[in-house]
Write a protein that holds these residues in place. Structure first.
Motif, short mmCIF file in Angstrom:
data_model
loop_
_atom_site.label_atom_id
_atom_site.label_comp_id
_atom_site.label_asym_id
_atom_site.label_seq_id
_atom_site.Cartn_x
_atom_site.Cartn_y
_atom_site.Cartn_z
N TRP B 12 -2.40 13.48 5.10
CA TRP B 12 -1.78 12.47 4.23
C TRP B 12 -0.61 11.76 4.90
O TRP B 12 -0.04 10.82 4.35
N GLN B 13 -0.22 12.21 6.11
CA GLN B 13 1.04 11.74 6.70
C GLN B 13 0.93 10.38 7.39
O GLN B 13 -0.14 10.00 7.86
N THR B 14 2.07 9.69 7.44
CA THR B 14 2.23 8.45 8.23
C THR B 14 1.10 7.45 8.01
O THR B 14 0.47 6.99 8.95
N MET B 15 0.87 7.13 6.75
CA MET B 15 -0.20 6.17 6.45
C MET B 15 0.28 4.72 6.55
O MET B 15 -0.49 3.82 6.83
N SER B 16 1.57 4.49 6.31
CA SER B 16 2.08 3.11 6.25
C SER B 16 2.20 2.48 7.64
O SER B 16 2.30 3.16 8.65
N TYR B 17 2.21 1.15 7.65
CA TYR B 17 2.52 0.42 8.87
C TYR B 17 3.96 0.69 9.33
O TYR B 17 4.27 0.65 10.51
N LEU B 202 2.39 -9.03 16.58
CA LEU B 202 1.24 -9.94 16.66
C LEU B 202 0.09 -9.31 17.45
O LEU B 202 -1.08 -9.53 17.14
N ASN B 203 0.42 -8.54 18.47
CA ASN B 203 -0.59 -7.99 19.36
C ASN B 203 -1.34 -6.81 18.72
O ASN B 203 -2.57 -6.73 18.82
N THR B 204 -0.62 -5.90 18.07
CA THR B 204 -1.28 -4.70 17.52
C THR B 204 -0.65 -4.22 16.20
O THR B 204 -0.96 -3.08 15.77
N ILE B 205 0.18 -5.03 15.55
CA ILE B 205 0.89 -4.61 14.32
C ILE B 205 1.48 -3.21 14.48
O ILE B 205 1.22 -2.31 13.68
N GLY B 206 2.28 -3.04 15.53
CA GLY B 206 2.94 -1.75 15.72
C GLY B 206 2.21 -0.84 16.70
O GLY B 206 1.29 -1.27 17.40
N VAL B 207 2.64 0.40 16.72
CA VAL B 207 2.21 1.38 17.74
C VAL B 207 1.85 2.68 17.02
O VAL B 207 2.55 3.08 16.09
N SER B 208 0.79 3.32 17.47
CA SER B 208 0.32 4.58 16.86
C SER B 208 1.47 5.52 16.49
O SER B 208 2.24 5.96 17.35
N LYS B 209 1.56 5.87 15.21
CA LYS B 209 2.56 6.85 14.79
C LYS B 209 2.17 8.24 15.23
O LYS B 209 3.02 9.09 15.48
N ASP B 210 0.87 8.49 15.29
CA ASP B 210 0.40 9.82 15.70
C ASP B 210 0.88 10.12 17.10
O ASP B 210 1.39 11.20 17.38
#
Lengths: 342, 342
Positions: B12-17, B202-210
């Motif tokens: 359930w963790q880190t689902m948000s952008y 713009l390129n990737t809407i952020g970076v993997s939280k995992d």
């Protein structure tokens, strides 16, 4: 899902750039690919036979750019025209143009495009208005990219397995794990798949393995739930109930206000659930019908309601896009404030 | 590191952008940022005071492009010239030019560049030749990007805390977790930091939280080991021993062959270890001195040795780059084959 969706990643694991050197998409984790095939087989929303290539991306945003790169001739004198019918997803023009690429260039509304060579973006169900779409252009030199981010049973009836040349999907809209930044493309043509892979190699040298392994685990748990008879913890049915409830609340509030309207959708037979079902888009496309209000976004902002103006989607400011995927508290507050407008 | 580096990520963790909406870089996980600051404070290789912005990227490759985007005027008539002194990292020209951007364009060797406005890439220690570098150009309208991927104690002496405008680092070369696709930039100027963040949006809407959470955990374990007195499981010392051993083997093989040469490095006082230490680059820059051999890559390939030709790095084909970071078996096989050449 409980603890079944947990994953343990040991410190020593997945250190290399490579996931599978024998695969055209060498940074695709085999287990992620396996679960993606299983997912489409269960839901029936896309053809995913063995001839189809799976390309993993850092969200479907990266895959969209990879597809533009793959479909644009590398040595053309003029950039390729990129089009989509209005209202189109507001990121399409921005993401197409931010690097002022000589390979491709945003050319606006597909419906008014004149020309023979183009890349048409078809988003179905469409962001922002939820409509079911097909390509509006047709030409021997035209290419299409099908953005199927929302073609899942929580949003719409699954009327058949999509079978297009390039189909984009994203974890953000299928299971809701936007923070994993993970998407995938199903690609028919080997050359296109190779060029998309090359783009991702140049852009980010592959895609987070941690996210791929984690999402593979989450998909596995979601899919396993459908193999236990009578199990009630099923993701898509849960999602559909939530979306249906929110749309009921929104439609009631809009009706009570008397100054807005929403698109109407026909119901269809969903082959996944076997039931006749309505469409419950992830975004609501609200039109302000109140006299004297030309800029709906400003009007709503004055009442502490944050939306995105139709202008970003290529249409009039009388329209705004509303997210239907926010947290319960935020959504309920939105409905309360909407109900206070007349 | 054993099991201490394991991480459990609940489904359930880190689902948000979003990771931290109060941060300029809104997709940066606070715990990752915290461990990055701790890491630089321990190693002493870069200034990381509170005024400095941390921008996370999908590897330093994405951050490199973010920096080009941030430093190029958005509305210039001509693309900005991007330069680096030969031999330069072979990806710089390719990654700069693959989208034929109107914002920036590869302009080759910095040492021969004539002009006032440019972006100079300074890689130190340098990929491919391991040399310690400073910018070769200087101008009011010139900008620099410092690629410090290899400025870690396993590769070179840490002679002081680097204090440049834009400094790039990557997990691939610090802890070796290339599969996480994670890098970070330390940025002085707020506008530049904002534009780099925009690029990644713009390129990737952020970076993997995992990946961010996992690497934060790995860094924490690495750093904790330095706080236990007398602990022998210390990453950088271990890495240095490995690199030193491999370089000893390589230098012996090259000497025995009589037909190759390698760069020589001066030893320096490493402020991190307190010892005088040599440089052990992640890549070896081998020159073929054998008469009649102009193309060293082909010569070596004929003897089943895979290397990368100097041509990709802007110099003659007499040079090749050798990876010093492959698995033990592969590296030892390489040395064996090299020893058979005369």
């Amino acid at each position: 899902m409980g603890e079944r969706g947990d994953i343990v990643l040991p410190g020593w694991q997945t250190m290399s750039y490579f996931s599978d050197v024998s695969n055209l998409c060498w940074f695709l984790e085999p287990e992620f690919a396996h679960q993606v095939r299983r997912l489409h087989s269960l839901v029936g929303n896309a053809v995913v036979d063995d001839g189809r290539f799976i390309i993993v991306g850092t969200g479907s945003t990266q895959l969209f750019q990879a597809a533009l790169y793959a479909l644009s001739p590398p040595d053309a004198a003029e950039p390729m025209s990129v089009v989509s019918a209005i209202p189109y997803y507001s990121s399409y023009p921005t993401v197409t143009d931010y690097l002022r690429s000589g390979l491709y260039r945003w050319a606006g509304d597909a419906s008014t495009f004149e020309g023979d060579a183009y890349i048409e973006l078809v988003c179905s169900p469409n962001n922002p208005d939820g409509s079911t779409r097909e390509a509006v252009l047709s030409s021997k030199n035209g290419k299409t990219i099908h953005d199927l981010a929302y073609y899942w049973p929580q949003y719409t009836a699954i009327t058949g397995a999509a079978d297009h040349d390039i189909m984009l999907f994203t974890v953000s809209k299928s299971t809701g794990h936007a923070g994993a930044r993970l998407g995938w493309a199903l690609v028919k043509d080997k050359d296109v798949a190779q060029r998309m892979t090359k783009f991702i190699e140049l852009n980010t040298i592959g895609v987070s393995k941690d996210s791929q392994l984690r999402v593979a685990k989450i998909l596995k748990v979601v899919l396993d739930m459908y193999e236990l008879p009578g199990n009630k913890h099923r993701l898509f049915e849960y999602g559909r109930r939530q979306m249906s409830m929110r749309w009921r609340k929104l439609r009631a509030a809009v009706k009570a206000s008397g100054i807005f309207s929403l698109p109407e959708f026909q119901s269809s037979l969903c082959r996944f659930t076997g039931e006749e079902t309505e469409t419950y888009p992830a975004f609501a496309w609200l039109k302000c019908e109140k006299e004297g209000v030309e800029d709906c976004e400003s009007f709503l902002r004055n009442h502490k309601l944050l939306t995105r103006s139709g202008r970003h989607f290529g249409v009039e400011a009388k329209y705004v896009r509303i997210s239907m995927l926010d947290r319960d508290e935020t959504f309920d507050l939105f409905i309360q404030r909407l109900l206070s407008l007349r």
